[in-house]
Motif scaffolding. Structure first.
Motif, PDB file in Angstrom:
ATOM      1  N   HIS A 167       0.855  -1.195   0.000  1.00 35.20           N
ATOM      2  CA  HIS A 167       0.000   0.000   0.000  1.00 35.20           C
ATOM      3  C   HIS A 167       0.887   1.240   0.000  1.00 35.20           C
ATOM      4  CE1 HIS A 167      -3.257  -2.661   1.418  1.00 35.20           C
ATOM      5  NE2 HIS A 167      -2.308  -3.192   2.197  1.00 35.20           N
ATOM      6  N   ASN A 289       1.471  -5.481   3.758  1.00 26.68           N
ATOM      7  CA  ASN A 289       0.157  -5.881   4.286  1.00 26.68           C
ATOM      8  C   ASN A 289       0.176  -6.059   5.793  1.00 26.68           C
ATOM      9  OD1 ASN A 289      -1.504  -5.869   2.064  1.00 26.68           O
ATOM     10  ND2 ASN A 289      -0.784  -7.897   1.369  1.00 26.68           N
ATOM     11  N   GLY A 291       1.840  -4.373   7.837  1.00 24.81           N
ATOM     12  CA  GLY A 291       1.997  -3.116   8.565  1.00 24.81           C
ATOM     13  C   GLY A 291       3.433  -2.699   8.805  1.00 24.81           C
ATOM     14  N   LYS A 370      -5.858   2.990   7.354  1.00 25.42           N
ATOM     15  CA  LYS A 370      -5.949   2.366   6.035  1.00 25.42           C
ATOM     16  C   LYS A 370      -5.777   0.844   6.133  1.00 25.42           C
ATOM     17  CE  LYS A 370      -5.978   4.063   1.701  1.00 25.42           C
ATOM     18  NZ  LYS A 370      -6.796   5.227   1.296  1.00 25.42           N
ATOM     19  N   LEU A 371      -4.875   0.435   7.023  1.00 23.47           N
ATOM     20  CA  LEU A 371      -4.588  -0.996   7.174  1.00 23.47           C
ATOM     21  C   LEU A 371      -5.581  -1.687   8.105  1.00 23.47           C
ATOM     22  CD1 LEU A 371      -0.702  -0.784   7.614  1.00 23.47           C
ATOM     23  CD2 LEU A 371      -1.910  -1.704   5.618  1.00 23.47           C
TER      24      LEU A 371
END
Ligand code: MOS
Length: 756
Positions: A167, A289, A291, A370-371
């Motif tokens: 991301h 993904n 983090g 967002k995560l």
């Protein structure tokens, strides 16, 4: 009687005099024969002076003189880092407040009145007020370029970092001007002598003033004596600015050959002097993904105002700390300051760190959101621990407490509980937010060459001990910390210690009183001074007691033989020393250890150690009025060693109060370069009623280079506050607060936008 001064919550040694009104501040002082000066400053933001007419002023009763750049005997230059700032404008004015001349009169009122009667004509130029306008200006530049300075940190491979990220999240932020609003305005008295100039003033940096006044007057530096008057607040606002005020007053004093006092009225102080830089920031963060932060590209842009002053320090510190205490392998950080036709922005508690913290800590929340991760869980996943490296590639091994400050604040607040309880009722919404900082102590690699300070210790025959230090008390509690550290080093009661007012001729140039460096620098210098006094004291005791010195120690106002427990009083040993002509005075010095740093890449050891802090804020938003109420702040600070826990709480509460003001109420505004919030009716400082319960959590993770392990607290106390509040308000509203201050209008707009 306090036997172990270090770590005790003793009252401030200057408290009684201050609360009873006995302390004389600069504004209370006068000397025989004194007259008054006042500055004349530009009323337009940008232009050339075409004519100055002083006839009306000169006919005023009490008028003594009017002086301009033409009267300066030395060099007309006062820029503290870059030589871009004349003391008195020669041709080009660059902001409303640029000082053109100085009027001297018999009273303050007459000086001010005469100043207002000096008539100046201009040819105007097109001013720029914003960073965008400064960048894109097609008109005349402020200086050779409109860029005041820039700093960068380039690490790893940024494109690869983004390529491997799952991301990529971007956001932009802005922060506003903040006025220091020290309760005592800027001022000084200058007394000219035969070949000496004596200056007393409300100030932070006596050695800066020495240099500035020497350059302006042509006097040798040693012939300028600068004493600090008890100072009613400074917060960075009296770092470089008093150099200008003292130099202008010194010029006036040399011209009229009399002592001259100059004190700024509040509204002029607010128009002329430096403030906190407004920042605009763009963050782009790449994460996996799970983090993990893999890449960060950051652009920090600072509005420097008309002259560079301390922008370079602010820009440097912001670049180093602009991504917080997190592990990030690939970094591109650029920090640039732009000249505009506003009053210069300069030092203010934190030197760009509160702005940078607003950027990186808002960003951490946005990415976590967002995560779908909890903001604390996300931070802990990326936080720097012992053995990790900062974005500049500096490996941190000792006293690394970012995680502990988060965990302690989280647990004290009961984060999971209060976070989940942010439920909506008919009118009020609650929210909680957290923010973390690491603050590089002292001047860092960019200022390493001047990062040394001194202290001197003199034991008097009556058993009292005079201590001089090269830094200053400006309200932060320095006198008390210095007394406690000296008492601890000598093993005596703190009531023996008498801390002398700071005066430039007492010690070598000890650098500026900034960057949360007093306890660290002065503490180490005291230890050095005392280490030279201890051997003769023990030798004297050994002679008196007939014991070898190796087993003796200074403790509890005694010299104690560790083996037998026999002791002799400190005073008796002193008597022996005085009757045997053994010196009881010494001077100490400490310099920050060498730092390996490459300014081209921004990689290396930026600071020798870091203080860590986490603030956790609980807020309540009134959805009808848009007002934000801070209900409570938990503040966990690693200070290495608490010299005085009550003093630390004082700093934390003060820093948080100032942070709340910056976050919520202090909406400093200009109209075409003119301050339209020049006092407390329009510039809203928080009052006691706006300050919530504050729970201070002190963590003591000693720094090997700090005195007894101590690190700085002055600035870390304000750095995360606004970011924590903004995160809490964002949590409450379910919207992103990306601009400060969080005014009711902004809150209502966000609520409206969400509803539509
Ligand atoms: Mo301060 S911003 O350390 O003068």
């Amino acid at each position: 009687m306090i036997k172990s001064p270090l770590g005790s919550r003793i009252s401030r040694i200057d408290a009684a005099d201050k609360v009873t009104g006995k302390t004389k501040f600069l504004t209370d002082m006068s000397v025989p024969g004194m007259v008054y000066a006042y500055p004349i400053y530009s009323s337009i933001p940008f232009g050339h002076i075409t004519d100055i007419n002083s006839a009306a002023a000169e006919s005023l009763t009490g008028f003594i003189g009017f002086y301009t750049h033409k009267d300066i005997p030395g060099k007309n230059q006062v820029g503290v880092i870059l030589p871009d700032q004349p003391l008195l404008v020669e041709k080009t004015v660059r902001f409303i407040g640029d000082v053109i001349g100085v009027v001297v009169a018999d009273t303050h009122e007459n000086a001010r009145k005469a100043a207002s009667l000096i008539d100046i004509s201009y040819e105007t130029l097109d001013p720029v007020f914003t960073i965008e306008d400064s960048k894109n200006s097609s008109g005349p530049l402020l200086h050779e370029t409109n860029i005041a300075c820039s700093h960068r940190v380039i690490k790893g491979d940024i494109s690869k970092g983004f390529e491997t990220s799952h991301h990529i999240i971007e956001a932009s932020f802005t922060t506003p001007v903040q006025e220091h609003y020290y309760l005592e305005p800027q001022g000084c008295i200058v007394i000219p002598g035969e070949d000496q100039i004596y200056i007393i003033g409300s100030l932070q940096c006596p050695y800066y003033i020495q240099k500035a006044v020497a350059a302006i007057t042509g006097y040798p530096i040693e012939n300028i004596i600068v004493e600090q008057a008890p100072t009613g607040g400074a917060f960075g606002g009296k770092e470089d600015v008093p150099s200008e005020i003292c130099a202008r007053t010194a010029l006036a004093a040399l011209m009229v050959k009399r002592p001259v006092k100059m004190v700024y009225d509040r509204k002029d102080d607010m128009q002329i002097t430096s403030k906190r830089h407004p920042f605009q920031m763009h963050y782009k963060i790449g994460v996996s993904n799970s983090g993990e932060i893999l890449a960060a590209e950051v652009r920090l842009e600072e509005n420097a105002g008309a002259y560079a002053t301390l922008s370079s320090v602010v820009s440097y510190r912001a670049s180093i700390q602009g991504l917080g205490p997190y592990r990030i392998p690939n970094v591109k950080m650029e920090s640039t300051s732009y000249y505009t036709n506003l009053p210069p922005n300069g030092a203010f508690r934190g030197f760009g760190s509160p702005q940078a913290a607003f950027g990186h800590e808002r960003m951490m929340d946005i990415v976590a959101n967002k995560l779908g991760m909890d903001p604390i869980e996300f931070r802990l996943k990326n936080i720097i621990r012992s053995g990790d490296s900062t974005i500049t590639g500096q490996e941190l091994v000792t006293s690394v407490s970012a995680e502990e400050t988060i965990v302690q604040a989280r647990d004290a607040a009961g984060w999971m509980d209060i976070r989940s309880k942010s439920t909506l009722d008919s009118r009020y919404i609650t929210g909680v937010g957290i923010a973390v900082t690491h603050y590089g102590n002292c001047l860092g690699a960019a200022g390493w060459h001047m990062d040394g300070s001194g202290a001197s210790v003199r034991i008097r025959e009556d058993g009292q001990i005079d201590v001089a230090f090269g830094l200053v008390e400006m309200g932060q509690g320095a006198l008390t910390a210095v007394a406690q550290m000296t008492a601890e080093a000598l093993g005596v009661d703190v009531s023996r210690i008498n801390v002398l007012p700071t005066r430039s001729d007492r010690l070598p140039d000890s650098g500026p009183s900034v960057a949360s460096r007093n306890v660290v620098m002065t503490g180490r210098a005291i230890q050095d001074a005392v280490s030279k006094l201890t051997p003769p004291i023990l030798k004297a005791a050994s002679n008196m007691m007939d014991f070898p010195t190796g087993l003796l120690e200074l403790k509890n106002d005694q010299i104690i033989d560790g083996q037998t427990g026999n002791s002799i009083s400190f005073n008796d040993v002193l008597q022996y020393m005085f009757t045997h002509n053994i010196p009881t005075q010494s001077e100490g010095w400490w310099h920050v250890p060498p730092l390996k740093f490459d300014p081209q890449t921004g990689l290396g050891e930026a600071y020798f150690t870091y203080s860590y802090a986490t603030h956790l804020a609980k807020v309540r938003v009134d959805t009808v009025t848009g007002l934000v109420f801070v209900d409570k702040i938990w503040a966990a600070h690693d200070v290495g060693k608490a010299i005085n826990p009550a003093g630390i709480e004082g700093q934390v509460e003060g820093g948080i109060a100032q942070g709340i003001g910056w976050a919520l109420t202090e909406n400093f505004r200009y109209d075409q370069g003119k301050v339209i919030t020049p006092g407390l009716t329009t510039y809203l400082l928080p009052t006691a009623g706006d300050i919530p319960e504050i729970e201070t959590i002190i963590i003591e993770n000693p720094a090997p280079d700090g005195p007894w392990g101590a690190k700085g607290i002055g600035e870390p106390s304000i750095i995360p506050t606004a970011a924590a509040i903004a995160n809490a308000v964002s949590h409450a509203l379910g919207a992103q607060i990306n601009n400060l201050p969080i005014t009711p209008e902004n809150v209502l707009n966000l609520i409206k936008r969400k509803a539509s």
